[in-house]
Design a protein around this motif. Sequence first.
Motif, PDB file in Angstrom:
ATOM      1  N   THR A   1      11.526  50.795  18.969  1.00  0.00           N
ATOM      2  CA  THR A   1      12.795  50.565  18.278  1.00  0.00           C
ATOM      3  C   THR A   1      13.172  49.096  18.245  1.00  0.00           C
ATOM      4  N   ASP A   2      12.353  48.264  18.887  1.00  0.00           N
ATOM      5  CA  ASP A   2      12.601  46.822  18.936  1.00  0.00           C
ATOM      6  C   ASP A   2      11.849  46.159  17.790  1.00  0.00           C
ATOM      7  N   GLY A   3      12.539  45.415  16.965  1.00  0.00           N
ATOM      8  CA  GLY A   3      11.879  44.746  15.854  1.00  0.00           C
ATOM      9  C   GLY A   3      12.444  43.364  15.619  1.00  0.00           C
ATOM     10  N   ALA A   4      11.679  42.570  14.910  1.00  0.00           N
ATOM     11  CA  ALA A   4      12.122  41.219  14.567  1.00  0.00           C
ATOM     12  C   ALA A   4      11.518  40.854  13.222  1.00  0.00           C
TER      13      ALA A   4
ATOM     14  N   ASN B   1      15.411  37.031  17.325  1.00  0.00           N
ATOM     15  CA  ASN B   1      14.826  37.944  18.300  1.00  0.00           C
ATOM     16  C   ASN B   1      13.292  37.873  18.315  1.00  0.00           C
TER      17      ASN B   1
ATOM     18  N   HIS C   1       7.088  39.856  10.582  1.00  0.00           N
ATOM     19  CA  HIS C   1       7.780  41.041  11.094  1.00  0.00           C
ATOM     20  C   HIS C   1       7.000  41.577  12.293  1.00  0.00           C
ATOM     21  N   ARG C   2       7.764  41.960  13.297  1.00  0.00           N
ATOM     22  CA  ARG C   2       7.205  42.602  14.488  1.00  0.00           C
ATOM     23  C   ARG C   2       7.975  43.884  14.738  1.00  0.00           C
ATOM     24  N   GLN C   3       7.241  44.959  14.943  1.00  0.00           N
ATOM     25  CA  GLN C   3       7.874  46.234  15.255  1.00  0.00           C
ATOM     26  C   GLN C   3       7.212  46.778  16.506  1.00  0.00           C
TER      27      GLN C   3
ATOM     28  N   ARG D   1       9.804  37.476  19.715  1.00  0.00           N
ATOM     29  CA  ARG D   1       9.228  37.655  21.044  1.00  0.00           C
ATOM     30  C   ARG D   1       7.707  37.601  20.959  1.00  0.00           C
TER      31      ARG D   1
ATOM     32  N   TYR E   1       2.407  40.363  15.163  1.00  0.00           N
ATOM     33  CA  TYR E   1       3.249  40.229  13.986  1.00  0.00           C
ATOM     34  C   TYR E   1       2.429  40.439  12.736  1.00  0.00           C
TER      35      TYR E   1
END
Length: 132
Positions: free
Chosen positions: A87-90, A120, A82-84, A122, A126
């Motif tokens: 407001t952009d996350g994956a 998504n 998980h990447r935060q 990027r 992470y």
Amino acid sequence: MQQTETLKLNLIETGDPISPAPINENADKIEAAIQAEAAARAALEQRLQVFEAKKFVYGTCTATSEGCTVELGFTPIAVVIHRQAGTDGATALGVVGQPANSGMEIIEGGFTFTVGGGYNIRSGPYCYIAFG
């Protein structure tokens, strides 16, 4: 005849006649307690071996334009990354035996994922958790 509190062993008093029966009863009780302790230890050892066979690890990694490979020391059966960033996350999930269509692949000893490989993903930091 009095008995001890825990194992209920017979306490021979000075006025008691000498008889092997109370001594034999004590020996039987002690042997039963030792056997129960050994069985409990064996059961605990078995549970510990099962627990040690299950592995999980969590941590962080940083994906570059080439992606990221993480060595875990064991081959996981499932990994979540998980990447935060604001407001952009994956988030992506990799599972052994499943196609690597998320851009993540479980490899011998760890996992790897590629930037732009799906979900998504990027470049950047992470968090991950891996289950073995």
